[in-house]
Scaffold this motif. Structure first.
Motif, PDB file in Angstrom:
ATOM      1  N   GLU A   1       0.990  -1.197   0.121  1.00 42.03           N
ATOM      2  CA  GLU A   1       0.061   0.025  -0.117  1.00 42.03           C
ATOM      3  C   GLU A   1       0.896   1.127   0.018  1.00 42.03           C
ATOM      4  O   GLU A   1       2.017   1.247   0.644  1.00 42.03           O
ATOM      5  CB  GLU A   1      -0.713  -0.097   1.119  1.00 42.03           C
ATOM      6  N   LEU A   2       0.421   2.012  -0.846  1.00 37.47           N
ATOM      7  CA  LEU A   2       1.512   3.444  -1.132  1.00 37.47           C
ATOM      8  C   LEU A   2       0.797   4.618  -0.163  1.00 37.47           C
ATOM      9  O   LEU A   2       0.030   4.829  -0.048  1.00 37.47           O
ATOM     10  CB  LEU A   2       1.519   4.071  -2.683  1.00 37.47           C
ATOM     11  N   HIS A   3       1.814   4.959   0.427  1.00 36.95           N
ATOM     12  CA  HIS A   3       2.012   6.229   1.330  1.00 36.95           C
ATOM     13  C   HIS A   3       2.713   7.360   0.920  1.00 36.95           C
ATOM     14  O   HIS A   3       3.925   7.050   0.933  1.00 36.95           O
ATOM     15  CB  HIS A   3       2.016   6.020   2.924  1.00 36.95           C
ATOM     16  N   PHE A   4       2.368   8.541   0.621  1.00 40.37           N
ATOM     17  CA  PHE A   4       3.121   9.481  -0.015  1.00 40.37           C
ATOM     18  C   PHE A   4       3.719  10.436   1.071  1.00 40.37           C
ATOM     19  O   PHE A   4       2.751  10.892   1.765  1.00 40.37           O
ATOM     20  CB  PHE A   4       2.642  10.211  -1.359  1.00 40.37           C
ATOM     21  N   GLN A   5       4.875  11.010   1.041  1.00 43.39           N
ATOM     22  CA  GLN A   5       5.438  12.044   1.849  1.00 43.39           C
ATOM     23  C   GLN A   5       6.281  12.887   0.973  1.00 43.39           C
ATOM     24  O   GLN A   5       6.800  12.478   0.161  1.00 43.39           O
ATOM     25  CB  GLN A   5       6.349  11.426   3.179  1.00 43.39           C
ATOM     26  N   PRO A   6       6.166  14.164   1.252  1.00 40.92           N
ATOM     27  CA  PRO A   6       7.259  14.981   0.702  1.00 40.92           C
ATOM     28  C   PRO A   6       8.626  14.775   1.124  1.00 40.92           C
ATOM     29  O   PRO A   6       8.822  14.663   2.232  1.00 40.92           O
ATOM     30  CB  PRO A   6       6.672  16.581   1.160  1.00 40.92           C
ATOM     31  N   ASP A   7       9.555  14.738   0.028  1.00 41.15           N
ATOM     32  CA  ASP A   7      11.014  14.907   0.408  1.00 41.15           C
ATOM     33  C   ASP A   7      11.569  16.201   0.672  1.00 41.15           C
ATOM     34  O   ASP A   7      11.553  16.730  -0.380  1.00 41.15           O
ATOM     35  CB  ASP A   7      11.745  14.137  -0.779  1.00 41.15           C
ATOM     36  N   THR A   8      12.103  16.411   1.861  1.00 41.83           N
ATOM     37  CA  THR A   8      12.519  17.681   2.064  1.00 41.83           C
ATOM     38  C   THR A   8      14.202  17.609   2.261  1.00 41.83           C
ATOM     39  O   THR A   8      14.405  18.720   2.658  1.00 41.83           O
ATOM     40  CB  THR A   8      12.115  18.448   3.336  1.00 41.83           C
ATOM     41  N   ALA A   9      14.724  16.559   1.916  1.00 36.85           N
ATOM     42  CA  ALA A   9      16.392  16.697   1.998  1.00 36.85           C
ATOM     43  C   ALA A   9      16.905  17.676   1.238  1.00 36.85           C
ATOM     44  O   ALA A   9      18.106  18.195   1.659  1.00 36.85           O
ATOM     45  CB  ALA A   9      16.526  14.897   1.584  1.00 36.85           C
ATOM     46  N   LEU A  10      16.538  17.751  -0.015  1.00 33.39           N
ATOM     47  CA  LEU A  10      17.185  18.951  -0.931  1.00 33.39           C
ATOM     48  C   LEU A  10      17.179  20.401  -0.147  1.00 33.39           C
ATOM     49  O   LEU A  10      17.984  21.270  -0.009  1.00 33.39           O
ATOM     50  CB  LEU A  10      16.518  18.931  -2.184  1.00 33.39           C
TER      51      LEU A  10
END
Length: 154
Positions: free
Chosen positions: A115-124
């Motif tokens: 099951e897919l759960h999306f999160q924003p990638d803030t590493a950059l």
């Protein structure tokens, strides 16, 4: 029922579990399947035009996929290069997640599709912020004096 990790100590909360984090780190299989899921999702985002109005004409980059130890959940970290408004796309991504999961089922050779759960990638964004802090004159002054104190190595 016995616990898998012996003493019954908890490794973290449900968010850590969904993000694929455990006290011993991800297994080789988790890493391999996570990379395959990332590759297929990136391909789908590159070639597909979504009917969802929030996702039409939007370029989404999948930076990382972390699988839960039981492979039933995958946290997908997404970003938009050059823009920081990826959080506004999360509701649209949640709506198309069942379709993406079906596409994954067609392309992957795994027993169950996570099951897919999306999160924003803030590493950059974090890296750019740290870089801007390191370029401040006060920090440069302190770093310059630290370099002079250390003897040069040949």
């Amino acid at each position: 029922m016995s616990r898998r990790h012996g003493s019954g100590s908890k490794t973290g909360g449900p968010a850590d579990y969904l993000a694929g984090l455990s006290s011993s780190g991800p297994s080789q299989r988790q890493l391999r399947v996570g990379e395959e899921v990332r590759r297929v999702l990136a391909e789908l985002f590159a070639r597909t035009t979504f009917r969802d109005p929030d996702l039409s004409d939007v370029a989404i980059t999948v930076t990382e996929v972390r699988l839960a130890p039981d492979f039933k959940h995958a946290t997908v970290f997404v970003t938009r290069l050059g823009r920081s408004d990826v959080a506004a796309l999360l509701p649209g991504l949640k709506r198309v997640a069942p379709w993406l999961r079906t596409q994954l089922a067609h392309k992957l050779t795994v027993r169950t599709v996570p099951e897919l759960h999306f999160q924003p990638d803030t590493a950059l964004d974090t890296a750019m912020h740290v870089d801007s802090l390191l370029r401040l004159p006060e920090v440069q002054r302190d770093l310059g004096s630290a370099d002079k104190d250390q003897p040069e190595e040949d």
